[in-house]
Design an enzyme around this catalytic site. Structure first.
Site, short mmCIF file in Angstrom:
data_model
loop_
_atom_site.label_atom_id
_atom_site.label_comp_id
_atom_site.label_asym_id
_atom_site.label_seq_id
_atom_site.Cartn_x
_atom_site.Cartn_y
_atom_site.Cartn_z
N TYR A 178 -3.68 3.69 7.70
CA TYR A 178 -4.69 2.73 8.04
C TYR A 178 -5.69 3.33 9.08
O TYR A 178 -5.55 4.80 9.31
CB TYR A 178 -4.73 1.36 8.00
CG TYR A 178 -3.74 1.05 7.49
CD1 TYR A 178 -4.24 0.05 5.71
CD2 TYR A 178 -2.55 -0.04 7.18
CE1 TYR A 178 -3.20 -0.13 5.01
CE2 TYR A 178 -1.16 -0.72 6.22
CZ TYR A 178 -1.86 -0.85 4.77
OH TYR A 178 -1.29 -2.02 4.92
N LYS B 79 0.51 3.41 -3.43
CA LYS B 79 -1.34 4.34 -3.33
C LYS B 79 -0.69 5.75 -3.01
O LYS B 79 -1.14 6.31 -3.96
CB LYS B 79 -2.08 3.81 -1.93
CG LYS B 79 -2.74 2.05 -1.94
CD LYS B 79 -3.54 2.36 -0.91
CE LYS B 79 -4.18 0.99 -1.74
NZ LYS B 79 -4.37 -0.04 0.09
N VAL C 217 1.06 -3.22 3.84
CA VAL C 217 1.10 -5.07 4.58
C VAL C 217 2.82 -5.81 4.17
O VAL C 217 2.39 -6.61 5.39
CB VAL C 217 0.04 -6.10 4.01
CG1 VAL C 217 -1.31 -5.20 4.63
CG2 VAL C 217 0.06 -5.72 2.53
N SER D 127 0.64 -1.22 0.13
CA SER D 127 0.02 -0.10 -0.19
C SER D 127 0.82 1.62 0.30
O SER D 127 0.61 2.51 -0.30
CB SER D 127 -1.17 -0.15 1.43
OG SER D 127 -2.39 -0.73 0.59
N TYR E 48 -3.24 -2.38 -10.83
CA TYR E 48 -3.28 -1.88 -9.07
C TYR E 48 -2.19 -3.34 -8.76
O TYR E 48 -2.08 -3.09 -7.73
CB TYR E 48 -4.76 -2.35 -8.31
CG TYR E 48 -4.95 -2.49 -7.08
CD1 TYR E 48 -4.44 -1.29 -6.76
CD2 TYR E 48 -5.65 -3.45 -6.49
CE1 TYR E 48 -4.50 -1.34 -5.16
CE2 TYR E 48 -4.99 -3.13 -5.09
CZ TYR E 48 -4.65 -2.56 -4.16
OH TYR E 48 -4.37 -2.29 -3.13
N1 GLU Z 1 -2.56 -5.49 -2.08
C1 GLU Z 1 -3.06 -5.11 -0.99
C2 GLU Z 1 -4.55 -5.17 -0.90
O1 GLU Z 1 -5.04 -4.56 -2.13
C3 GLU Z 1 -2.39 -4.04 -0.57
C4 GLU Z 1 -2.43 -4.32 0.82
C5 GLU Z 1 -2.52 -2.64 1.65
O2 GLU Z 1 -1.12 -3.30 2.02
O3 GLU Z 1 -2.34 -2.96 2.47
O4 GLU Z 1 -5.57 -5.97 -0.71
#
Ligand code: GLU
Length: 342
Positions: free
Chosen positions: A261, A87, A279, A84, A209
């Site tokens: 988060y 992002k 994560v 993430s 993604y």
């Molecule tokens: N590839 C993970 C998902 O989309 C990313 C999770 C993350 O790092 O929050 O669930």
């Protein structure tokens, strides 16, 4: 003891000589590394088998200064998937590409209070709450795919590599695992497609993604990426302009309010820096105009943030007065320049 501490630090690469700041940060990083080395709290993410297989004991810290100096400790050169943290980078890439108004037609900037993977849109706008939850990041991926065409991921990877200052690549096993099990993300994709947040096929958007999440980085890469944001978009190692000035301000604002988060509020109080976690156990933090922080430690707290990564950032913020609202930080340089604020 001093000898032991310095042996934990892998090295300082100083483009402009070893500054007083880098020497001080080096000793703090070494101490934090040693303090946290034995901390095995938290649990590794295992929503895909590939992530459950990583060595939970890996621990690396890196700090990249705006001057190009680099300070590392422990496993700062170990590769792991960015997850993430990507992002924040894809948000910046879209902001540069289409601007603020167009970006926010696809996604809002409100903290959601919902889990990062929830299948919900903001009822007021029918758009994802913010770009740091999965729905928001998939909306961003949709707009990138629409604007950049079939080579969207290659272009994203080039920009991520420019931010890191080296050529990055995808972990194919993690990518395939994400793709084969990502039913929830696919559901989010269809919800977004139905709401006409993007108009390209859902599978193409999800492919982008899942690939962006599976890019391999090191703690040092995250520190350099953070320093690129800190350095108003110019990579401090390569001196190359990667992101525009307005993009950086926007991205850091969203990271500050939504980057950690469901722990974003605690983080804002305890660390007080814009940051993004993933994560895979990575955290990228930014100290505006000064430095970037990268940490790898795969064991996560219940909010999904790296346990040791967070503690290291708290330690750095406390020892160096990095918190945005630390009493030693003063507001506007513009006002100070007028002579009325000392
Ligand atoms: N590839 C993970 C998902 O989309 C990313 C999770 C993350 O790092 O929050 O669930």
């Amino acid at each position: 003891m001093t000898v032991e501490l310095s042996s934990l630090v892998q090295g300082v690469v100083a483009s402009y000589g070893e500054s007083a700041a880098s020497v001080m940060i080096q000793s703090i990083v070494a101490r934090l590394y040693e303090q946290q080395l034995g901390n095995d709290e938290g649990a590794v993410a295992d929503y895909i088998p590939e992530l459950g297989k990583v060595d939970p004991d890996q621990f690396g810290i890196a700090v990249a200064l705006e001057t190009g100096e680099l300070i590392t400790a422990g496993d700062a050169a170990n590769e792991f998937t960015i997850q993430s943290v990507s992002k924040a980078l894809t948000l910046a890439i879209l902001l540069d590409l289409v601007g603020r108004a167009e970006t926010y037609r696809a996604v809002g900037v409100q903290p959601s209070g919902d889990p990062f993977n929830s299948i919900t849109l903001d009822p007021r706008t029918n758009r994802p709450f913010n770009p740091m939850v999965n729905a928001g990041a998939i909306a961003i991926a949709g707009r990138l795919r629409e604007n950049l065409g079939p080579s969207a991921f290659e272009q994203v990877l080039v920009r991520m590599s420019e931010a890191a200052g080296r050529e990055l690549r995808v972990d194919q096993n993690v990518f395939e695992s994400e793709r084969d099990t990502g039913h929830r993300n696919r559901a989010i994709g269809h919800l977004l497609r139905a709401a006409e947040v993007f108009t390209v096929p859902v599978d193409e958007v999800l492919d982008l993604y899942f690939r962006q999440c599976s890019v391999l980085v090191t703690a040092t890469d995250l520190a350099v990426m953070g320093a690129t944001l800190a350095n108003i978009g110019a990579n401090p190692l390569t001196r190359r302009e990667v992101f525009g000035m307005e993009t950086v301000r926007e991205t850091l604002s969203v990271m500050f309010t939504c980057g950690m988060y469901d722990g974003a509020g605690d983080w804002a109080c305890q660390v007080g820096l814009p940051a993004k976690s993933g994560v895979g156990g990575g955290i990228m933090g930014v100290v505006n105009r000064q430095l970037g922080i990268g940490v790898l430690s795969p064991r996560l707290d219940p909010a999904g943030n790296s346990v040791r990564g967070k503690l290291c950032c708290i330690g750095l913020a406390e020892e160096l007065g990095l918190h945005a609202f630390d009493s030693t930080n003063s507001g506007s340089n513009f006002l100070r320049g007028m002579g009325d604020f000392n």
